[in-house]
Design a protein around this motif. Structure first.
Motif, PDB file in Angstrom:
ATOM      1  N   VAL A   1      41.370  23.070  23.629  1.00  0.00           N
ATOM      2  CA  VAL A   1      42.000  22.832  24.853  1.00  0.00           C
ATOM      3  C   VAL A   1      42.524  21.460  24.613  1.00  0.00           C
ATOM      4  O   VAL A   1      41.853  20.442  24.702  1.00  0.00           O
ATOM      5  CB  VAL A   1      41.542  23.135  26.203  1.00  0.00           C
ATOM      6  N   VAL A   2      43.900  21.162  24.928  1.00  0.00           N
ATOM      7  CA  VAL A   2      44.519  19.908  24.727  1.00  0.00           C
ATOM      8  C   VAL A   2      44.952  19.511  26.094  1.00  0.00           C
ATOM      9  O   VAL A   2      46.062  20.367  26.449  1.00  0.00           O
ATOM     10  CB  VAL A   2      45.427  19.506  23.582  1.00  0.00           C
ATOM     11  N   ARG A   3      44.661  18.545  26.801  1.00  0.00           N
ATOM     12  CA  ARG A   3      45.167  18.359  28.093  1.00  0.00           C
ATOM     13  C   ARG A   3      45.800  16.857  28.068  1.00  0.00           C
ATOM     14  O   ARG A   3      45.176  16.000  27.606  1.00  0.00           O
ATOM     15  CB  ARG A   3      44.152  18.506  29.126  1.00  0.00           C
TER      16      ARG A   3
ATOM     17  N   SER B   1      37.455  17.818  27.372  1.00  0.00           N
ATOM     18  CA  SER B   1      38.991  17.984  27.199  1.00  0.00           C
ATOM     19  C   SER B   1      39.522  18.745  28.337  1.00  0.00           C
ATOM     20  O   SER B   1      40.789  18.881  28.654  1.00  0.00           O
ATOM     21  CB  SER B   1      39.339  18.685  25.963  1.00  0.00           C
ATOM     22  N   ALA B   2      38.962  19.437  29.169  1.00  0.00           N
ATOM     23  CA  ALA B   2      39.308  20.300  30.044  1.00  0.00           C
ATOM     24  C   ALA B   2      39.457  19.574  31.570  1.00  0.00           C
ATOM     25  O   ALA B   2      39.935  20.238  32.654  1.00  0.00           O
ATOM     26  CB  ALA B   2      38.669  21.736  30.490  1.00  0.00           C
ATOM     27  N   LEU B   3      38.650  18.447  31.391  1.00  0.00           N
ATOM     28  CA  LEU B   3      38.697  17.570  32.462  1.00  0.00           C
ATOM     29  C   LEU B   3      40.062  17.022  33.014  1.00  0.00           C
ATOM     30  O   LEU B   3      40.887  16.714  32.110  1.00  0.00           O
ATOM     31  CB  LEU B   3      37.721  16.507  32.565  1.00  0.00           C
ATOM     32  N   SER B   4      40.231  16.460  34.386  1.00  0.00           N
ATOM     33  CA  SER B   4      41.415  15.649  34.835  1.00  0.00           C
ATOM     34  C   SER B   4      41.111  14.234  34.092  1.00  0.00           C
ATOM     35  O   SER B   4      40.026  13.971  33.868  1.00  0.00           O
ATOM     36  CB  SER B   4      41.395  15.602  36.279  1.00  0.00           C
TER      37      SER B   4
END
Lengths: 293, 236
Positions: free
Chosen positions: A290-292, B134-137
């Motif tokens: 997942v790239v955020r 990577s899923a964190l704010s």
């Protein structure tokens, strides 16, 4: 029914060899983020070393163990003196370097030991045992068992040990890993060394059947890559299961799907690669990245 | 007692000289800010300390010359760099990120206690403990980056733009937690920050860099009182 079981068990055995190479590829990828196309070539080199040692009169098991030690050192040196020059640059460049390395090793082995097929002694007796009404070779069972053990060790290494965690951390972000005190260079060498050892095991298992030639594992590498894509780059168990599926499907398709036959069975892994890349790009068992932003 | 000392530190990226004689002195358990405009050399100063950029001049930590050491060697001495952009390990869980931070430590019990401490300091991380980083704010990633630094039990922490890209209230939360950390742990800090108001809530003194040189150095109180600092960095 007997024929079916026989095909499945044989597929499991060849699938196990693809699995060993695939595990080595996953290991290098976990530790460096790269796909090493020379993995098969490096493995063949170690098989030649084992073969040469048996010709010097050493017992087979000792020769194979020494070849594994050779592979660990060779893998670490390849990382230290070759790959490290490319690791900070474009990953595509590094991948091309591994393809070049494959060509180099193949040529070197051919120059040193010729391209003729060499007989490689088998680690397992050539007996068969009766199983569900079909006879199964001890070699098939032994090969499969060795790969299962290797897979479990590798899964345990990644999930259960500090070294495995460190290898993954270095692959994800070498700089952050260094900021936490991880000796990045040494860990990369360990990763390459371990992967080369796995490749050596695969080569020693398959060489008696295929007979030893410089390009012995070129085909197997294609199947291994298919297994890596099918199983997912992040999952050792996933790639082994995928390699088995490929080995079995390939065998079954050759016999039961008339237009494929033995000539077209090499197409099976490619068809699987296409389907998986379209339907589930992270592989059957891999985790989605997942790239955020 | 001085913990970190920089004297006449220089550094360049290719032909571009970024640091042109930077000096900095951080006392034991002290916190020093580095202020300045974009391109003044703030981040590069931190990178020179942690060994990620080649530097000239003198850099001593605890009396020992550390210039030219590799980043992992610098980290092993007790300097934790929290880089700009956070540098969290995206494919690892929050817990594994924290465990990577403790890589060099042998005291398992102490490591578990410090994980609990990080979660107490940053309660947001508690509920995300098994999520991939990577899923964190953005704010949670910043907290995790600081947490990973805490886990190495450093004597000195290098904080680079901990407020960058965060909503003002989130940035304040992060700095509140870091201030609490400073009081409770006594970790010395070098704080690079664009937002001088935030920086002054944490540091005792600061230096202002301009084109790779110290333009001004003083205590927080002194600097806050200066008109030019107020105009340039404190919004009037």
């Amino acid at each position: 029914m007997g024929k079916f079981v026989q095909l499945v068990v044989d597929g499991l055995s060849t699938g196990s060899v693809y699995a060993a190479l695939a595990l080595a590829i996953v290991l290098v990828h976990q530790a460096t983020g790269l796909i090493n196309f020379a993995q098969g070539g490096m493995a063949v080199l170690s098989a030649y070393v084992a073969w040469w040692l048996t010709n010097q009169g050493l017992p087979l098991i000792v020769a194979i163990l020494l070849a594994i030690v050779f592979s660990v050192v060779f893998g670490a040196l390849v990382e230290r003196w070759l790959m490290r020059r490319f690791e900070r640059g474009d990953p595509d460049t590094a991948v091309v370097v591994t393809i070049g390395l494959l060509t180099l090793i193949t040529g070197f082995a051919g120059w040193l030991w010729t391209y003729n097929n060499q007989q490689f002694p088998s680690l397992f007796p050539l007996d068969t045992v009766s199983f569900l009404g079909v006879s199964v070779s001890v070699r098939s069972l032994g090969t499969t068992a060795v790969i299962v053990v290797a897979m479990l060790l590798l899964q345990g290494l990644f999930v259960g040990t500090k070294l495995g965690l460190a290898l993954r951390a270095v692959a994800i972000n070498p700089q952050s890993a260094a900021f936490s005190g991880l000796p990045v260079g040494r860990l990369l060498m360990v990763g390459w060394g371990l992967a080369a050892a796995l490749g050596a095991v695969a080569a020693a298992l398959v060489a008696p059947q295929l007979t030893l030639t410089p390009g012995m594992l070129d085909n197997a590498l294609v199947y291994a890559l298919a297994a890596v894509i099918l199983g997912g780059l992040t999952s050792p168990i996933g790639v082994v299961v995928a390699a088995w599926i490929i080995g079995i499907l390939e065998n079954l398709a050759a016999v039961y799907v008339p237009f494929i036959g033995f000539d077209l069975k090499v197409a099976v892994p490619f068809i699987l690669i296409f389907v998986v890349l379209i339907v589930r790009p992270q592989g059957l068992f891999g985790r989605k990245t997942v790239v955020r932003v | 007692m001085t913990l970190l000392e920089l004297e006449g530190v220089t550094a360049s990226y290719g032909p571009v000289q970024v640091l042109d004689g930077v000096s900095l002195s951080v006392p034991e358990e002290g916190a020093v800010g580095i202020l300045g405009a974009n391109g003044a050399g703030k981040t590069t100063t931190l990178r020179a300390i942690s060994g990620t950029v080649r530097a000239g001049g003198r850099i001593t930590f605890d009396g020992k010359d550390i210039r030219g050491m590799r980043p992992d060697q610098v980290a092993a001495l007790g300097i934790a760099h929290v880089p700009e952009g956070r540098g969290t390990l995206g494919d690892l869980t929050v817990r594994d990120n924290l465990r990577v931070g403790a890589y060099l430590r042998k005291d398992r019990k102490g490591v578990d206690q410090d994980i609990d401490y990080c979660l107490d300091l940053f309660p947001n991380l508690q509920e995300r403990i098994t999520s991939n980083a990577s899923a964190l704010s953005g704010g949670e990633q910043q907290m995790l980056a600081v947490g990973r630094a805490i886990m190495s039990k450093p004597r000195l922490m290098l904080l680079d733009e901990a407020s960058l890209g965060l909503a003002p209230s989130t940035a304040k939360n992060v700095y509140d937690a870091i201030r609490r950390l400073r009081i409770e742990s006594g970790i010395a800090m070098v704080v690079v920050e664009q937002n001088a108001n935030l920086a002054f809530t944490l540091v005792d003194s600061a230096t202002v860099l301009e084109t790779g040189r110290n333009a001004l150095t003083g205590t927080s109180a002194e600097l806050r009182g200066m008109d030019e600092i107020r105009r340039a960095y404190l919004g009037g």
